[in-house]
Design an enzyme around this catalytic site. Structure first.
Site, PDB file in Angstrom:
ATOM      1  N   ALA A  28      14.524  53.314   9.644  1.00 23.22           N
ATOM      2  CA  ALA A  28      14.142  52.076   8.947  1.00 23.22           C
ATOM      3  C   ALA A  28      14.570  50.818   9.692  1.00 23.22           C
ATOM      4  O   ALA A  28      14.382  49.718   9.191  1.00 23.22           O
ATOM      5  CB  ALA A  28      14.743  52.082   7.538  1.00 23.22           C
ATOM      6  N   GLY A  31       9.863  48.987  13.333  1.00 19.62           N
ATOM      7  CA  GLY A  31       8.495  49.494  13.273  1.00 19.62           C
ATOM      8  C   GLY A  31       8.011  49.977  11.915  1.00 19.62           C
ATOM      9  O   GLY A  31       8.113  49.269  10.899  1.00 19.62           O
ATOM     10  N   SER A 158       1.486  62.358  13.952  1.00 16.61           N
ATOM     11  CA  SER A 158       0.782  61.497  14.916  1.00 16.61           C
ATOM     12  C   SER A 158      -0.561  62.111  15.273  1.00 16.61           C
ATOM     13  O   SER A 158      -0.717  63.339  15.264  1.00 16.61           O
ATOM     14  CB  SER A 158       1.603  61.354  16.197  1.00 16.61           C
ATOM     15  N   TYR A 171       5.832  65.473  23.474  1.00 15.81           N
ATOM     16  CA  TYR A 171       5.748  64.596  22.297  1.00 15.81           C
ATOM     17  C   TYR A 171       4.668  65.132  21.345  1.00 15.81           C
ATOM     18  O   TYR A 171       4.908  65.282  20.140  1.00 15.81           O
ATOM     19  CB  TYR A 171       5.431  63.154  22.710  1.00 15.81           C
ATOM     20  N   PRO A 201      -0.763  58.680  12.453  1.00 12.37           N
ATOM     21  CA  PRO A 201      -1.245  57.388  12.966  1.00 12.37           C
ATOM     22  C   PRO A 201      -1.700  57.502  14.417  1.00 12.37           C
ATOM     23  O   PRO A 201      -1.176  58.289  15.203  1.00 12.37           O
ATOM     24  CB  PRO A 201      -0.004  56.479  12.877  1.00 12.37           C
ATOM     25  N   GLY A 202      -2.681  56.644  14.760  1.00 17.78           N
ATOM     26  CA  GLY A 202      -3.022  56.398  16.166  1.00 17.78           C
ATOM     27  C   GLY A 202      -2.096  55.306  16.678  1.00 17.78           C
ATOM     28  O   GLY A 202      -0.915  55.252  16.319  1.00 17.78           O
ATOM     29  N   VAL A 204       0.003  52.240  17.042  1.00 16.03           N
ATOM     30  CA  VAL A 204       0.662  51.247  16.182  1.00 16.03           C
ATOM     31  C   VAL A 204       1.609  50.431  17.067  1.00 16.03           C
ATOM     32  O   VAL A 204       2.449  51.014  17.767  1.00 16.03           O
ATOM     33  CB  VAL A 204       1.510  51.930  15.082  1.00 16.03           C
ATOM     34  N   GLU A 207       8.221  49.326  18.475  1.00 13.06           N
ATOM     35  CA  GLU A 207       9.070  49.509  19.661  1.00 13.06           C
ATOM     36  C   GLU A 207       8.824  50.869  20.332  1.00 13.06           C
ATOM     37  O   GLU A 207       9.506  51.235  21.289  1.00 13.06           O
ATOM     38  CB  GLU A 207      10.548  49.389  19.259  1.00 13.06           C
ATOM     39  N   PHE A 208       7.847  51.609  19.791  1.00 13.66           N
ATOM     40  CA  PHE A 208       7.584  52.979  20.237  1.00 13.66           C
ATOM     41  C   PHE A 208       7.412  53.084  21.770  1.00 13.66           C
ATOM     42  O   PHE A 208       8.044  53.923  22.419  1.00 13.66           O
ATOM     43  CB  PHE A 208       6.327  53.486  19.514  1.00 13.66           C
TER      44      PHE A 208
HETATM   45  P1  NDP Z   1      10.077  52.460  16.611  1.00 11.28           P
HETATM   46  O1  NDP Z   1      10.695  52.787  17.913  1.00 11.28           O
HETATM   47  O2  NDP Z   1       9.764  51.036  16.310  1.00 11.28           O
HETATM   48  O3  NDP Z   1      10.960  53.059  15.413  1.00 11.28           O
HETATM   49  C1  NDP Z   1      11.545  54.335  15.502  1.00 11.28           C
HETATM   50  C2  NDP Z   1      12.613  54.433  14.446  1.00 11.28           C
HETATM   51  O4  NDP Z   1      13.205  55.752  14.507  1.00 11.28           O
HETATM   52  C3  NDP Z   1      13.728  53.436  14.652  1.00 11.28           C
HETATM   53  O5  NDP Z   1      14.121  52.908  13.409  1.00 11.28           O
HETATM   54  C4  NDP Z   1      14.852  54.266  15.248  1.00 11.28           C
HETATM   55  O6  NDP Z   1      16.096  53.709  14.852  1.00 11.28           O
HETATM   56  C5  NDP Z   1      14.614  55.602  14.550  1.00 11.28           C
HETATM   57  N1  NDP Z   1      15.223  56.723  15.264  1.00 11.28           N
HETATM   58  C6  NDP Z   1      14.934  57.186  16.496  1.00 11.28           C
HETATM   59  N2  NDP Z   1      15.749  58.200  16.821  1.00 11.28           N
HETATM   60  C7  NDP Z   1      16.584  58.383  15.756  1.00 11.28           C
HETATM   61  C8  NDP Z   1      17.650  59.259  15.491  1.00 11.28           C
HETATM   62  N3  NDP Z   1      18.049  60.187  16.384  1.00 11.28           N
HETATM   63  N4  NDP Z   1      18.291  59.177  14.300  1.00 11.28           N
HETATM   64  C9  NDP Z   1      17.905  58.250  13.398  1.00 11.28           C
HETATM   65  N5  NDP Z   1      16.898  57.393  13.588  1.00 11.28           N
HETATM   66  C10 NDP Z   1      16.246  57.448  14.761  1.00 11.28           C
HETATM   67  O7  NDP Z   1       8.728  53.328  16.550  1.00 11.28           O
HETATM   68  P2  NDP Z   1       7.672  53.583  15.375  1.00 11.28           P
HETATM   69  O8  NDP Z   1       7.973  52.781  14.201  1.00 11.28           O
HETATM   70  O9  NDP Z   1       6.342  53.468  15.990  1.00 11.28           O
HETATM   71  O10 NDP Z   1       7.960  55.119  15.098  1.00 11.28           O
HETATM   72  C11 NDP Z   1       8.167  55.657  13.809  1.00 11.28           C
HETATM   73  C12 NDP Z   1       7.522  57.027  13.743  1.00 11.28           C
HETATM   74  O11 NDP Z   1       6.113  56.886  13.873  1.00 11.28           O
HETATM   75  C13 NDP Z   1       7.971  57.990  14.839  1.00 11.28           C
HETATM   76  O12 NDP Z   1       8.154  59.268  14.271  1.00 11.28           O
HETATM   77  C14 NDP Z   1       6.767  57.990  15.793  1.00 11.28           C
HETATM   78  O13 NDP Z   1       6.685  59.178  16.522  1.00 11.28           O
HETATM   79  C15 NDP Z   1       5.632  57.834  14.815  1.00 11.28           C
HETATM   80  N6  NDP Z   1       4.371  57.363  15.338  1.00 11.28           N
HETATM   81  C16 NDP Z   1       4.304  56.169  16.006  1.00 11.28           C
HETATM   82  C17 NDP Z   1       3.076  55.726  16.477  1.00 11.28           C
HETATM   83  C18 NDP Z   1       2.934  54.479  17.267  1.00 11.28           C
HETATM   84  O14 NDP Z   1       1.874  54.285  17.916  1.00 11.28           O
HETATM   85  N7  NDP Z   1       3.895  53.560  17.232  1.00 11.28           N
HETATM   86  C19 NDP Z   1       1.851  56.501  16.247  1.00 11.28           C
HETATM   87  C20 NDP Z   1       2.065  57.747  15.571  1.00 11.28           C
HETATM   88  C21 NDP Z   1       3.266  58.137  15.103  1.00 11.28           C
HETATM   89  P3  NDP Z   1      17.433  53.653  15.747  1.00 11.28           P
HETATM   90  O15 NDP Z   1      17.021  53.501  17.167  1.00 11.28           O
HETATM   91  O16 NDP Z   1      18.150  52.474  15.187  1.00 11.28           O
HETATM   92  O17 NDP Z   1      18.114  54.945  15.461  1.00 11.28           O
HETATM   93  C1  8X3 Z   2       2.022  57.732  18.924  1.00 11.50           C
HETATM   94  C2  8X3 Z   2       0.579  57.618  19.242  1.00 11.50           C
HETATM   95  O1  8X3 Z   2      -1.118  58.039  21.066  1.00 11.50           O
HETATM   96  O2  8X3 Z   2       0.811  56.656  21.622  1.00 11.50           O
HETATM   97  O3  8X3 Z   2       2.279  58.913  18.242  1.00 11.50           O
HETATM   98  O4  8X3 Z   2       1.058  59.050  21.322  1.00 11.50           O
HETATM   99  S1  8X3 Z   2       0.325  57.860  20.893  1.00 11.50           S
END
Ligand code: NDP
Ligand code: 8X3
Length: 271
Positions: A28, A31, A158, A171, A201-202, A204, A207-208
């Site tokens: 939380a 993202g 994803s 991944y 999701p596609g 987004v 910070e991913f």
């Molecule tokens: P962000 O990097 O913005 O957020 C990821 C979150 O996960 C952060 O809050 C981070 O917090 C937390 N996190 C990572 N590792 C750990 C850990 N070991 N323990 C606890 N918390 C953890 O990316 P998104 O918001 O994009 O990602 C959220 C989810 O959505 C992920 O599962 C990602 O795979 C998925 N997703 C994202 C997409 C995209 O295009 N962005 C598309 C599809 C799926 P902290 O570092 O503070 O621990």
């Molecule tokens: C994140 C979407 O296409 O960047 O799950 O892997 S992608």
């Protein structure tokens, strides 16, 4: 926890709109997870927020408490650490141990190398976080939902778990595992009153990609150039939609992409 709204002329038309009062969200601090926290806070839900970066969680909590007057419980938890997950769950105020909604969102990608050049440490981080972390959290919280006879588990998978792309190998495999765990869980909890929603999701913009490219912000921002990517809020809206359906409605699966993204590999970029 819920408001009853009577509709229509007979008993079968009567339904209950769910209004979650306690929501636990992993990842939380940024993202999609942060956007979920904001979206549920706007509806008056109390929140338990988990991530590793306590300072970020505190900032989110402060903002949401002052804007919405809700209760927020933050915990610095690394979901890869099974004991830490158990301790954090134990330390939560009782209602969060059996939340109305659990959002399994914490996750990450590391690297974009073809498998033959893969970095084992990156693989392990993704597997430990995206699969094992999600399992630890779910194993801790789900039995309490089952005891109560209601609850919703939302797993953020994803599109990368459905369709492969070059360098997405491990991944994508972790997200295929999340999808399979969601589908399996549908069966395991059948008859308990607990619902499961898998979201794929596609692209987004969060910070991913910065995390994937180990802090290379220029490379990361390039991923989202030339089209309008999804926002965390777009995904949060899906989560809230699933969480607010009447108890007899289960939104099992959502695939959501930017309009410019037809498939994982086809994005209409106007560069
Ligand atoms: P962000 O990097 O913005 O957020 C990821 C979150 O996960 C952060 O809050 C981070 O917090 C937390 N996190 C990572 N590792 C750990 C850990 N070991 N323990 C606890 N918390 C953890 O990316 P998104 O918001 O994009 O990602 C959220 C989810 O959505 C992920 O599962 C990602 O795979 C998925 N997703 C994202 C997409 C995209 O295009 N962005 C598309 C599809 C799926 P902290 O570092 O503070 O621990
Ligand atoms: C994140 C979407 O296409 O960047 O799950 O892997 S992608």
């Amino acid at each position: 926890m819920e408001h009853e709204i009577t509709m229509g002329l007979n008993a079968f038309d009567k339904f209950t709109v769910m209004n979650p009062s306690h929501v636990t969200i992993t990842g939380a601090s940024s993202g999609i997870g942060r956007a979920c926290a904001e979206a549920f806070a706007e509806r008056g839900a109390n929140l338990a927020l988990w991530a590793r970066r306590q300072d970020r969680l505190d900032e989110v909590a402060e903002q949401l408490v002052s804007r919405h007057g809700i209760n927020v419980h933050c915990a610095a938890v690394d979901v890869r650490d099974r004991d830490a997950v158990a301790r954090a769950a134990e330390a939560m105020p009782a209602p969060f141990r059996a939340p109305d909604v659990l959002v399994n969102n914490a996750g990450l990608s590391r690297g974009l190398n073809p498998l033959q050049d893969g970095v084992v440490q990156d693989w392990e981080e993704m597997i430990d976080t995206n699969i094992k972390g999600l399992l630890y959290v779910t194993r801790t919280i789900l039995p309490h939902m089952i005891n109560r006879g209601t609850g919703l588990v939302v797993n953020i998978a994803s599109i990368a778990g459905i369709q492969p792309y070059r360098g997405g190998n491990v991944y994508g495999a972790t997200k295929a595992a999340v999808k399979m765990l969601s589908d399996s869980l549908q069966i395991d909890v059948n008859g308990t009153g607990v619902r499961v929603c898998n979201i794929d999701p596609g692209l987004v913009e969060t910070e991913f990609s910065e995390v994937r490219f180990h802090g290379d912000t220029e490379r990361a921002s390039g991923v989202y150039k030339g089209y309008q990517p999804l926002t965390g809020r777009d995904i949060a809206d899906c989560v809230v939609f699933a969480a607010t359906r009447p108890q007899h409605v289960s939104i099992q699966d959502i695939l959501i992409t930017p309009t410019a993204q037809a498939s994982v590999n086809l994005v209409d970029k106007k560069l």
